[in-house]
Scaffold this motif. Structure first.
Motif, PDB file in Angstrom:
ATOM      1  N   ALA A  78       0.705  -1.100  -0.026  1.00 53.68           N
ATOM      2  CA  ALA A  78      -0.159   0.035   0.025  1.00 53.68           C
ATOM      3  C   ALA A  78       0.892   1.448   0.139  1.00 53.68           C
ATOM      4  O   ALA A  78       0.347   2.373  -0.679  1.00 53.68           O
ATOM      5  CB  ALA A  78      -1.068  -0.132   1.250  1.00 53.68           C
ATOM      6  N   ILE A  79       2.005   1.356   0.635  1.00 49.99           N
ATOM      7  CA  ILE A  79       2.801   2.439   0.787  1.00 49.99           C
ATOM      8  C   ILE A  79       4.355   1.950   0.636  1.00 49.99           C
ATOM      9  O   ILE A  79       4.820   0.998   1.220  1.00 49.99           O
ATOM     10  CB  ILE A  79       2.835   3.112   2.123  1.00 49.99           C
ATOM     11  CG1 ILE A  79       1.169   3.548   2.475  1.00 49.99           C
ATOM     12  CG2 ILE A  79       3.557   4.306   2.557  1.00 49.99           C
ATOM     13  CD1 ILE A  79       1.133   4.004   3.953  1.00 49.99           C
ATOM     14  N   VAL A  80       4.988   2.787  -0.109  1.00 45.53           N
ATOM     15  CA  VAL A  80       6.254   2.804  -0.157  1.00 45.53           C
ATOM     16  C   VAL A  80       7.191   4.052   0.314  1.00 45.53           C
ATOM     17  O   VAL A  80       6.795   5.122  -0.427  1.00 45.53           O
ATOM     18  CB  VAL A  80       6.755   2.350  -1.833  1.00 45.53           C
ATOM     19  CG1 VAL A  80       8.451   2.454  -2.111  1.00 45.53           C
ATOM     20  CG2 VAL A  80       6.102   1.041  -2.266  1.00 45.53           C
ATOM     21  N   GLY A  81       7.926   3.977   1.103  1.00 43.40           N
ATOM     22  CA  GLY A  81       8.580   5.068   1.865  1.00 43.40           C
ATOM     23  C   GLY A  81       9.794   4.966   1.605  1.00 43.40           C
ATOM     24  O   GLY A  81      10.688   3.995   1.226  1.00 43.40           O
ATOM     25  N   ALA A 131       7.886   9.858   1.785  1.00 42.99           N
ATOM     26  CA  ALA A 131       9.537  10.144   2.031  1.00 42.99           C
ATOM     27  C   ALA A 131       9.891  10.987   3.154  1.00 42.99           C
ATOM     28  O   ALA A 131       9.054  11.882   3.699  1.00 42.99           O
ATOM     29  CB  ALA A 131      10.079  10.941   0.727  1.00 42.99           C
ATOM     30  N   THR A 132      10.891  10.728   3.855  1.00 39.26           N
ATOM     31  CA  THR A 132      11.598  11.453   4.834  1.00 39.26           C
ATOM     32  C   THR A 132      12.116  12.817   4.625  1.00 39.26           C
ATOM     33  O   THR A 132      12.871  12.780   3.585  1.00 39.26           O
ATOM     34  CB  THR A 132      12.639  10.630   5.714  1.00 39.26           C
ATOM     35  OG1 THR A 132      12.116   9.294   6.038  1.00 39.26           O
ATOM     36  CG2 THR A 132      13.063  11.281   6.902  1.00 39.26           C
ATOM     37  N   ALA A 133      11.806  13.876   5.220  1.00 39.43           N
ATOM     38  CA  ALA A 133      12.201  15.071   5.167  1.00 39.43           C
ATOM     39  C   ALA A 133      12.950  15.640   6.645  1.00 39.43           C
ATOM     40  O   ALA A 133      12.287  15.421   7.718  1.00 39.43           O
ATOM     41  CB  ALA A 133      11.159  16.119   4.761  1.00 39.43           C
ATOM     42  N   THR A 134      14.034  16.396   6.576  1.00 42.00           N
ATOM     43  CA  THR A 134      14.556  16.850   7.675  1.00 42.00           C
ATOM     44  C   THR A 134      14.606  18.455   7.535  1.00 42.00           C
ATOM     45  O   THR A 134      15.186  19.016   8.680  1.00 42.00           O
ATOM     46  CB  THR A 134      16.013  16.304   8.061  1.00 42.00           C
ATOM     47  OG1 THR A 134      17.035  16.823   6.818  1.00 42.00           O
ATOM     48  CG2 THR A 134      15.981  14.846   7.792  1.00 42.00           C
ATOM     49  N   ALA A 189       3.034  11.868   0.805  1.00 40.57           N
ATOM     50  CA  ALA A 189       2.982  12.174   2.276  1.00 40.57           C
ATOM     51  C   ALA A 189       4.663  12.628   2.546  1.00 40.57           C
ATOM     52  O   ALA A 189       5.480  11.664   1.955  1.00 40.57           O
ATOM     53  CB  ALA A 189       2.498  11.278   3.284  1.00 40.57           C
ATOM     54  N   ILE A 190       4.691  13.308   3.628  1.00 42.90           N
ATOM     55  CA  ILE A 190       6.096  13.548   4.053  1.00 42.90           C
ATOM     56  C   ILE A 190       6.366  13.141   5.397  1.00 42.90           C
ATOM     57  O   ILE A 190       5.662  13.236   6.394  1.00 42.90           O
ATOM     58  CB  ILE A 190       6.415  15.048   4.270  1.00 42.90           C
ATOM     59  CG1 ILE A 190       6.080  15.730   2.550  1.00 42.90           C
ATOM     60  CG2 ILE A 190       7.929  15.371   4.598  1.00 42.90           C
ATOM     61  CD1 ILE A 190       6.242  17.376   2.593  1.00 42.90           C
ATOM     62  N   VAL A 191       7.203  12.413   5.883  1.00 46.23           N
ATOM     63  CA  VAL A 191       7.671  12.092   7.285  1.00 46.23           C
ATOM     64  C   VAL A 191       8.490  13.246   7.877  1.00 46.23           C
ATOM     65  O   VAL A 191       9.834  13.119   7.321  1.00 46.23           O
ATOM     66  CB  VAL A 191       8.277  10.641   7.266  1.00 46.23           C
ATOM     67  CG1 VAL A 191       8.711  10.385   8.705  1.00 46.23           C
ATOM     68  CG2 VAL A 191       7.075   9.733   6.732  1.00 46.23           C
ATOM     69  N   LEU A 224       0.973  18.711   1.759  1.00 50.09           N
ATOM     70  CA  LEU A 224       0.952  17.257   1.635  1.00 50.09           C
ATOM     71  C   LEU A 224       0.682  16.924   3.315  1.00 50.09           C
ATOM     72  O   LEU A 224       1.132  17.706   4.255  1.00 50.09           O
ATOM     73  CB  LEU A 224       2.078  16.468   1.435  1.00 50.09           C
ATOM     74  CG  LEU A 224       2.519  16.736  -0.161  1.00 50.09           C
ATOM     75  CD1 LEU A 224       3.967  15.934  -0.433  1.00 50.09           C
ATOM     76  CD2 LEU A 224       1.461  16.288  -0.973  1.00 50.09           C
ATOM     77  N   PRO A 225       0.101  15.730   3.439  1.00 48.99           N
ATOM     78  CA  PRO A 225       0.068  15.203   4.931  1.00 48.99           C
ATOM     79  C   PRO A 225       1.306  15.018   5.255  1.00 48.99           C
ATOM     80  O   PRO A 225       2.088  14.722   4.762  1.00 48.99           O
ATOM     81  CB  PRO A 225      -0.713  14.016   4.586  1.00 48.99           C
ATOM     82  CG  PRO A 225      -1.358  13.906   3.457  1.00 48.99           C
ATOM     83  CD  PRO A 225      -0.472  14.766   2.609  1.00 48.99           C
TER      84      PRO A 225
END
Length: 333
Positions: A122-125, A148-151, A166-168, A204-205
Motif C-alpha cells: 500500500a505504501i512505499v517509503g 519520503a523522509t524530510a529533515t 506524504a512527508i515524514v 501534503l499530509p
C-alpha cells in the motif's frame, strides 16, 4: 490512507529490529505497520512482504534506502581502517584489509523494483533521498502511495515536487539514521514540532517522527499540524521486535548521541564506544558500515556489546516492555 486508520500511529521501519511480526501486530491493533527493506535483497524483501500478508489483511508500508552510491576514496578508507585498528587489537582481532559497499540503494535496483511492482504494498517509503523519476512513475502506476523522509523544508519541497503523497518529518531527536538527503550539507537540526510546522504549508499530509513515546507527545505533534505520528524507539522493547537483549537493556540509560562512526552517515545511537570516537574521518556510507559491523562482531565474540548499532531516539529511557498493540493504544492521540 490515514482515514482508514483506527489509530494514527505509524510503526517506524527499523532495519535490523523491525520484523514482519511487529508490522502485523501494529496493523492488527489499528495502526500502520512498516517493513524495513533497506538492508534486504529482493528475495528477502519479497519474503518479508509475504510474511506480513499472511498475518494481516490490513494495509502496511515498506521502506527503502535511496542514498547515492558511496564515494569511494581508497586513502580515506585506509585511514579509517587505521583509526579503528587499535579497537580491533584490544579485542584480539584485526580489521578487514579493504571495505565493501554492503547496502546498495534503491535507485537503479531493478530487482527490488520488480518485487514492489509484483507485490504492490500500500505504501512505499523512502529514506536518504528519492528514487529516480522512472521508479516513481512505476510505483505510482502500481497504485502505491509514496512517502519520503524530510529533515528540512527544502527536502519537503523536493518530495512534493516529485509527486509524493506524504512527508515524514524526522526531527533531530529521532533515533536511527538521519534521513537527510545530503549528509554533508547544512542541517538545521529542527525538532519534530518545528519541522512539522515548516512542512505543513507545502500541502501534503505530514507524519511527525522523533522521540514520540506517549500520548502527550503525540497530541503535541498533531497540534503542530501532523496527521499521524511515527514511532520507532517506543516499539524497541516489544516482544515482536528483533531488538537484541543488550540493546533492550541499554535503553534504560537513555543517553544518545549522533554519530557517523558506525555507518558513515549521521545516526542517533545510545551512547557507547562508537559515540565517543572522532567521526570526522569516517568512510562514506555504507562503506564505513562494513567495518563497523566487523568491529561489533569482534566485540561480541569477546562478550563486549559496546560497539552495537543500538539506534534510539532521545526518549529511549521512556520505552516500555509491552506488546506492540499496547504501545499503539498507549500512544494513540
Amino acid at each position: 490512507m490515514f482515514d482508514g486508520l483506527k489509530h494514527r500511529v505509524v510503526q517506524a521501519p527499523m532495519a535490523g529490529t523491525s520484523t514482519p511480526e511487529l508490522a502485523v501486530a501494529v496493523c492488527q491493533a489499528g495502526g500502520l505497520g512498516f517493513l524495513a527493506l533497506g538492508a534486504l535483497d529482493a528475495a528477502g524483501a519479497a519474503k518479508a512482504i509475504r510474511a506480513v500478508r499472511q498475518g494481516t489483511d490490513r494495509a502496511f508500508g515498506v521502506n527503502l534506502f535511496c542514498h547515492a552510491p558511496a564515494r569511494r576514496d581508497a586513502a580515506r578508507e585506509a585511514a579509517w581502517i587505521d583509526t579503528l585498528r587499535p579497537a580491533f587489537r584490544r579485542l584480539g582481532a584485526e580489521p578487514p584489509a579493504a571495505l565493501s559497499e554492503i547496502y546498495p540503494g534503491f535507485r537503479g535496483n531493478d530487482a527490488m523494483l520488480s518485487v514492489l511492482l509484483a507485490e504492490r504494498p500500500a505504501i512505499v517509503g523512502c529514506h536518504f533521498g528519492l528514487p529516480s523519476p522512472d521508479q516513481i512513475a512505476a510505483l505510482k502506476g502500481a497504485g502505491c502511495s509514496l512517502w519520503a523522509t524530510a529533515t528540512s523544508a527544502a527536502e519537503g519541497r523536493s518530495i512534493r515536487d516529485a509527486g509524493f503523497d506524504a512527508i515524514v518529518a524526522q526531527g533531530y531527536e529521532a533515533g536511527g539514521h538521519r534521513g537527510i538527503f545530503d549528509p554533508d550539507g547544512p542541517d538545521g537540526r529542527l525538532d519534530h514540532p518545528a519541522l512539522v510546522r515548516a512542512l505543513v504549508p507545502l500541502g501534503l499530509p505530514v507524519v511527525a517522527a522523533g522521540a514520540i513515546m506517549d500520548r502527550a507527545a503525540a497530541c503535541m505533534a498533531m497540534d503542530a499540524g501532523a496527521v499521524a505520528v511515527q514511532c520507532g524507539t517506543a516499539f524497541l522493547r516489544a516482544p515482536e521486535a528483533a531488538t537484541l537483549p543488550a540493546h533492550r537493556a541499554a535503553l534504560s540509560g537513555g543517553q544518545t548521541a549522533m554519530t557517523r562512526a558506525i555507518s558513515g552517515r549521521p545516526a542517533r545511537c545510545l551512547v557507547n564506544e562508537f559515540t565517543g570516537m572522532d567521526d570526522s574521518g569516517a568512510a562514506d556510507y555504507p562503506v564505513a558500515y562494513d567495518i563497523g559491523k566487523a568491529l561489533n562482531a569482534a566485540a561480541i565474540a569477546q562478550g563486549n556489546a559496546g560497539y552495537g548499532a543500538f539506534w534510539a531516539g532521545t526518549g529511549a529511557a521512556a520505552s516500555v516492555a509491552r506488546p506492540a498493540a499496547d504501545t499503539v493504544l498507549a500512544i494513540s492521540p
